[in-house]
Enzyme design. Structure first.
Site, PDB file in Angstrom:
ATOM      1  N   GLY A  10     116.177 -11.054-102.849  1.00 40.54           N
ATOM      2  CA  GLY A  10     117.064  -9.902-102.667  1.00 40.54           C
ATOM      3  C   GLY A  10     118.085  -9.821-103.775  1.00 40.54           C
ATOM      4  N   ALA A  11     117.637 -10.107-105.004  1.00 40.67           N
ATOM      5  CA  ALA A  11     118.584 -10.261-106.115  1.00 40.67           C
ATOM      6  C   ALA A  11     118.999  -8.944-106.753  1.00 40.67           C
ATOM      7  CB  ALA A  11     117.969 -11.172-107.186  1.00 40.67           C
ATOM      8  N   ARG A  36     112.535  -4.024-106.042  1.00 39.92           N
ATOM      9  CA  ARG A  36     112.765  -2.891-106.949  1.00 39.92           C
ATOM     10  C   ARG A  36     112.743  -3.366-108.403  1.00 39.92           C
ATOM     11  NH1 ARG A  36     117.746  -0.911-103.223  1.00 39.92           N
ATOM     12  NH2 ARG A  36     118.139  -3.132-103.353  1.00 39.92           N
ATOM     13  N   ASN A  84     118.468 -14.957 -99.665  1.00 38.53           N
ATOM     14  CA  ASN A  84     119.483 -13.924 -99.462  1.00 38.53           C
ATOM     15  C   ASN A  84     118.899 -12.623 -98.890  1.00 38.53           C
ATOM     16  OD1 ASN A  84     121.963 -12.221-100.197  1.00 38.53           O
ATOM     17  ND2 ASN A  84     120.373 -11.345-101.506  1.00 38.53           N
ATOM     18  N   TYR A 150     119.419  -7.452 -84.580  1.00 35.41           N
ATOM     19  CA  TYR A 150     119.980  -7.963 -85.844  1.00 35.41           C
ATOM     20  C   TYR A 150     120.627  -9.322 -85.577  1.00 35.41           C
ATOM     21  CZ  TYR A 150     122.733  -8.593 -90.038  1.00 35.41           C
ATOM     22  OH  TYR A 150     123.269  -9.131 -91.183  1.00 35.41           O
ATOM     23  N   GLY A 181     131.218 -12.226 -92.721  1.00 32.22           N
ATOM     24  CA  GLY A 181     131.578 -11.100 -91.860  1.00 32.22           C
ATOM     25  C   GLY A 181     131.349  -9.808 -92.625  1.00 32.22           C
ATOM     26  N   LEU A 182     132.334  -8.912 -92.580  1.00 34.11           N
ATOM     27  CA  LEU A 182     132.143  -7.585 -93.188  1.00 34.11           C
ATOM     28  C   LEU A 182     132.229  -7.648 -94.713  1.00 34.11           C
ATOM     29  CD1 LEU A 182     134.319  -5.766 -90.541  1.00 34.11           C
ATOM     30  CD2 LEU A 182     131.888  -5.283 -90.968  1.00 34.11           C
ATOM     31  N   THR A 185     128.881  -3.780 -99.226  1.00 29.45           N
ATOM     32  CA  THR A 185     127.705  -3.655-100.109  1.00 29.45           C
ATOM     33  C   THR A 185     126.906  -2.453 -99.611  1.00 29.45           C
ATOM     34  OG1 THR A 185     126.408  -5.051 -98.639  1.00 29.45           O
ATOM     35  CG2 THR A 185     127.529  -6.182-100.447  1.00 29.45           C
ATOM     36  N   GLU A 186     125.626  -2.401 -99.975  1.00 35.69           N
ATOM     37  CA  GLU A 186     124.767  -1.329 -99.444  1.00 35.69           C
ATOM     38  C   GLU A 186     124.351  -1.604 -98.002  1.00 35.69           C
ATOM     39  OE1 GLU A 186     121.410  -0.987-102.095  1.00 35.69           O
ATOM     40  OE2 GLU A 186     122.716  -0.687-103.811  1.00 35.69           O
TER      41      GLU A 186
HETATM   42  C1  8X3 Z   1     126.818  -8.545 -91.650  1.00 36.68           C
HETATM   43  C2  8X3 Z   1     128.088  -8.626 -90.889  1.00 36.68           C
HETATM   44  O1  8X3 Z   1     129.383  -7.964 -88.805  1.00 36.68           O
HETATM   45  O2  8X3 Z   1     128.030  -6.236 -89.836  1.00 36.68           O
HETATM   46  O3  8X3 Z   1     125.870  -9.470 -91.271  1.00 36.68           O
HETATM   47  O4  8X3 Z   1     126.994  -8.016 -88.626  1.00 36.68           O
HETATM   48  S1  8X3 Z   1     128.095  -7.663 -89.479  1.00 36.68           S
END
Ligand code: 8X3
Length: 250
Positions: A10-11, A36, A84, A150, A181-182, A185-186
């Site tokens: 995922g680079a 890509r 990643n 997820y 956490g947050l 990124t895309e």
């Molecule tokens: C990304 C962080 O909090 O959107 O894994 O799940 S969150």
């Protein structure tokens, strides 16, 4: 980090790209993987280090093993694997969620990590050396509303990381996970299928982590002396207390 060969999946964007850029500055040799080709080519051109590109989808089991098998002899020794690649698709309750989104997350975030690890492991085991760093998430430590699959995929990454560390213990291979956490990124654009407004709102009123912040933590996990394993790092924006408590300003 001269003469260290680092493979990053995922680079082509986000955390993977920032990590590639940081390790390139440190003089590492890089195997950059992604789906890509154009983005990978651009990244390679921008980096002042030796780079080998591999274009494959981690979800495709055959493609993963063929890509690793295709490495020229001078690239076959991989010192550090950074798993990643991964994404979130949708943020919906179980009862209305899309099964294709679930497949994409389980195939990419879970099976992808397992396939790439399995493909790379034999040469690490043979040398009794190496390091594997998996990208988990705060979503792999705590479940949040509508995070269901997820979160399940990232909990699986955490369990797989722990299992790997146990199984590889006799071989001196370092295994760890990083749980962000947050991060701006895309990520949210993919999760919300290109909905810019919804995606921007995730980070709009907080100071989110940047991809470079995660790259620095990964660099630390690699840079500590060989007798030290950083088992995990959880990295949150100061505006975020856990998976659900976020100090959003008005
Ligand atoms: C990304 C962080 O909090 O959107 O894994 O799940 S969150």
């Amino acid at each position: 980090m001269k003469n260290t060969t680092i493979l990053i999946t995922g680079a082509s964007s986000g955390i993977g790209k920032a990590t590639a850029e940081l390790f390139a500055k440190n003089g590492a040799r890089l195997i950059l993987c992604g789906r890509r080709q154009e983005r990978l080519d651009q990244l390679k051109d921008s980096l002042n280090t030796e780079v080998h590109l591999l274009n494959f989808d981690v979800r495709d089991r055959t493609a993963v093993f063929e890509a690793i098998e295709s490495l020229p002899s001078q690239w076959k020794q991989i010192d550090v694997l950074i798993n990643n690649a991964g994404n979130a698709h949708g943020l919906d309750p179980v009862q209305t969620a899309d099964l294709d989104d679930w497949d994409a997350m389980i195939d990419g975030n879970v099976k992808g990590v397992m396939y790439v690890t399995k493909a790379i492991l034999p040469q690490m085991i043979e040398r009794k050396a190496g390091q594997i760093i998996n990208l988990g998430s705060i979503a792999g430590l705590e479940v949040y509303p509508n995070g269901n699959v997820y979160c399940a995929s990232k909990f699986a990454v955490d369990a797989f990381t722990q299992g790997l560390r146990i199984d590889l213990n006799p071989y001196g291979i370092r295994v760890g996970a990083i749980h962000p956490g947050l991060v701006e990124t895309e990520f949210s654009m993919v999760r919300f299928k290109g909905d810019e407004t919804r995606s921007k709102n995730v980070y709009a009123t907080i100071t989110a982590l940047q991809a470079q912040d995660i790259a620095h933590a990964i660099e630390y996990m690699v840079a500590v002396p060989p007798h030290v394993t950083i088992a995990d790092i959880t990295l949150l924006p100061t505006d975020q207390a856990n998976a659900t408590v976020v100090n959003r300003k008005q």
